[in-house]
Enzyme design. Structure first.
Site, PDB file in Angstrom:
ATOM      1  N   THR A  15      13.474  43.427  34.301  1.00  0.00           N
ATOM      2  CA  THR A  15      14.172  42.489  34.888  1.00  0.00           C
ATOM      3  C   THR A  15      14.770  43.328  36.041  1.00  0.00           C
ATOM      4  OG1 THR A  15      14.997  41.573  32.898  1.00  0.00           O
ATOM      5  CG2 THR A  15      16.042  40.631  34.729  1.00  0.00           C
ATOM      6  N   ILE A 139      29.363  42.462  40.742  1.00  0.00           N
ATOM      7  CA  ILE A 139      30.841  42.696  41.328  1.00  0.00           C
ATOM      8  C   ILE A 139      30.980  44.110  41.861  1.00  0.00           C
ATOM      9  CG2 ILE A 139      33.318  42.756  40.911  1.00  0.00           C
ATOM     10  CD1 ILE A 139      32.718  40.883  38.595  1.00  0.00           C
ATOM     11  N   GLY A 190      18.680  34.024  23.976  1.00  0.00           N
ATOM     12  CA  GLY A 190      18.096  35.210  24.448  1.00  0.00           C
ATOM     13  C   GLY A 190      19.435  35.729  24.969  1.00  0.00           C
ATOM     14  N   GLU A 193      21.636  41.250  23.223  1.00  0.00           N
ATOM     15  CA  GLU A 193      20.990  42.383  23.401  1.00  0.00           C
ATOM     16  C   GLU A 193      19.973  42.596  21.913  1.00  0.00           C
ATOM     17  OE1 GLU A 193      21.075  45.316  25.506  1.00  0.00           O
ATOM     18  OE2 GLU A 193      22.735  44.661  26.686  1.00  0.00           O
ATOM     19  N   LYS A 208      31.430  50.365  29.720  1.00  0.00           N
ATOM     20  CA  LYS A 208      31.640  50.102  31.059  1.00  0.00           C
ATOM     21  C   LYS A 208      33.398  50.724  31.401  1.00  0.00           C
ATOM     22  CE  LYS A 208      28.640  46.272  31.082  1.00  0.00           C
ATOM     23  NZ  LYS A 208      28.293  44.735  30.872  1.00  0.00           N
TER      24      LYS A 208
END
Lengths: 429, 429
Positions: A15, A139, A190, A193, A208
């Site tokens: 993707t 972001i 979907g 994960e 993160k």
């Protein structure tokens, strides 16, 4: 404007990688104008060359092995959008750095586990690793922290950074469904994960947070000490009771430097329903940064998806094309501090939900246990009886986690509780 | 880390200039670590040397004349925080550029009026002007647009960028006070500029919008074509009626590239009460950026004040110390396009408030006028009679400003209106 192109090798054509190629295709001239030079894809690598893709890849050289791609003499910059924190992604990033290439990556897991070692390696080679796409998708939060707010001593950084968890929690509330029901919905859509624990156990968001903390506080990445608590135990009842008291429940990451060390936690928290964090719906991400001079800055935007993630990858690419070479974690890797991890150092109010057995003096016993632990009550609400038990909600004044744990241990001994008490931190904004 | 300091000359020691000195004093080592070199103030200039200030200035060389300061051989970077778009600020910035210095400024008026010429001058000298502090205070929005979202074609940029106006509007609503009453309050609290028209007529916010538009669309700054409408005509009644329909009124700046040219408007608009813009209270600023790849990014934070503004000034200083030299408006000034200004190019729904004289067929006449202008009605609400007239609220479907103006011209001719109709744009988010 120079004519010397910045030559990319892109490893991973899922993707994100495809999204990067699409933007370069559509906006190549615009990007070159902003970067001051052309940005050119030279070679690519992926698991399956023949897979049908939204963009043609015939124009690029092909490598079966991302490590071979990373080492090619004809690339300046290695873009890693394969994912995975061991194996080929790690090997390829190391190979790229060793071969003297800069690296742009969207790989939060890789950096959460190996970010410090990789930053040192990059620096030894005079290279940098950029990873805007690894945190909060589109972001530009890494840039905000390392550059836009660079004059600040950061007090606290917070974020809702897993869109799937926020979708599940807001959907539970709006549809009145249980966690299990919405989890199943999300799976079918979907949104999860392949290993859903990465989402719902807070691991992805924890990765993160550990990266944000390193940048915010100038410390070595320390994912191992992020206190992780997933959303699996959040009930629709707690969501509704919290709303009654003016709060919403979010999977919230908080990193804060305390007198006892660096506290990093990723856990379901109550936040005021009227705050920006409380108002965040669905898959959107939000990061809140508090600096000594600037006060509070809130950044909000899409946390995932091809477009937003590719936008962040290419912002890093443009920076490097422009010659903007901020060190990987904002300051030289050799100057990042290794700090003590702290747990429960920051006091907070808590939300407690107890199921009380309906007998005289039950509430008094609860109040006494809290009082003995040094916890004072801000607000309390008792609901109508359900059979022989009654739900009681308590919002405490600020207290330490240690005091709370003491109370939680002592409460069952009173013999007036049905079931386990629920305790959730209220993060003050 | 080099030991060669970046040497600053600071012109203006009011709130912002003093704030910059305070941060350098308190956080000098931190800033040097992030910048990779020491940041050193060499010389300063202000109107009054002897005025009492929160920081000592004896250690710095003094210049009475900011132009002389700008030309000093011993400074690398000229920091202009004097304000004013003509006179000494302009002369000093020009002098600094001519002398081969980079410039960091917080001066939105200067750049709104002379930004393009100054950017050309800077470029001819191989210099840049940085102005993060000039737009939305502490929010790193210039950086987000020029760097963090550089891979995007920007669709629209919007902002609530005058804290005083937002304070007035939210205070009118929360306290139920008239514009005049809250204006007087704000004046007494010192929230208003010396010339309050800069605030309430939207001029200050319009300056900021013109700078955002230039960066977002790669165009020459064109403040002269920002359609400005202040908040003076907003009534408490409209605020309440809008709230009834699920909206809040904000002084909103919008810049958008259309098929007919660049549309820039700063005007009171209705926004959904549940949107981030709708939820913005008090003096806080917000900028919304929409890009083709990233989707919607929202940035929120303090729009004024010593700390936030100094934070932005020093972020620019650190960038330049690091050697991050993005062109003044994101791309070379010579490549900025001069585009046609457009007005009313973007259709929108509108909020209309009419005071209808209570006689048979009145509403039908209004509906016919709107229909004749090609405007269809989404929602209508008639309130109870007040004496012989009744307020009617209408939310239209999307329509052009031209069609609306046609209707507004024809409406009085129906003879069923008491007073002027109020029309406010509803900005779709």
């Amino acid at each position: 404007m120079t004519n010397t192109p910045l030559r990319l090798g892109i490893a991973g054509l899922g993707t994100v990688g495809t999204g990067v190629l699409q933007i370069l295709h559509r906006q190549g001239d615009r990007l070159a104008a902003r970067a001051g030079r052309p940005i050119e894809v030279v070679a690519v690598s992926a698991r399956d060359r023949s897979r049908k893709r939204a963009v043609p890849i015939d124009a690029y050289a092909w490598e079966d092995d991302p490590v071979a791609l990373a080492r090619r003499d004809d690339i300046d910059l290695f873009v890693e959008v394969m994912g995975g924190h061991e194996g080929p992604a790690k090997a390829a990033v190391e190979a790229a750095l060793n071969a003297g290439k800069d690296v742009v990556t969207a790989n939060k897991a890789l950096l959460a586990h190996h970010g410090h070692a990789l930053a040192l390696r990059a620096e030894a080679q005079g290279r940098v690793i950029r990873f805007e796409a690894a945190v909060a998708g589109g972001i530009p939060v890494i840039k905000a922290l390392t550059e836009g707010l660079a004059a600040n001593e950061i007090r606290r950084v917070m974020g809702v950074m897993n869109g799937t968890c926020n979708y599940i929690l807001t959907r539970m509330e709006s549809a009145g469904l249980s966690y299990a029901e919405v989890f199943e919905e999300a799976r079918q859509l979907g949104y999860l994960e392949a290993d859903p624990r990465l989402d719902v156990d807070g691991i992805d968001a924890g990765h993160k947070l550990s990266l944000l903390a390193a940048i915010a506080f100038g410390t070595e990445v320390d994912f191992g000490h992020v206190a992780l608590e997933g959303i699996g135990a959040v009930t629709i009842e707690d969501i509704r009771r919290a709303a009654d008291m003016g709060y919403r429940i979010k999977l919230l990451g908080v990193a804060q430097m305390t007198g006892r060390g660096l506290e990093q936690r990723m856990q379901p928290c109550l936040v005021p329903a009227s705050s920006p964090l409380g108002q965040l719906e669905g898959g959107t991400n939000m990061v809140v940064i508090e600096g000594d001079s600037v006060g509070q800055i809130v950044l909000r935007g899409p946390g995932a998806g091809a477009g937003p993630t590719a936008s962040a990858v290419l912002a890093d690419v443009i920076d490097l094309a422009r010659g903007n070479r901020v060190p990987t974690f904002g300051v030289p890797a050799t100057s990042l501090r290794r700090v003590r991890p702290a747990q429960g150092a920051v006091a907070a109010p808590y939300y407690l939900r107890l199921q009380l057995i309906d007998k005289p003096g039950a509430l008094a016993k609860v109040a006494r246990v809290l009082g003995d632990a040094g916890i004072s009550i801000d607000r309390m609400r008792q609901y109508g009886h359900e059979d022989t038990t009654a739900p009681v909600l308590i919002v405490t004044h600020r207290t330490t986690r240690a005091a709370l744990d003491e109370a939680l241990t002592a409460l069952p001994e009173t013999g007036v509780l049905a079931g386990q008490p629920v305790a959730l931190r209220i993060e003050q904004l």
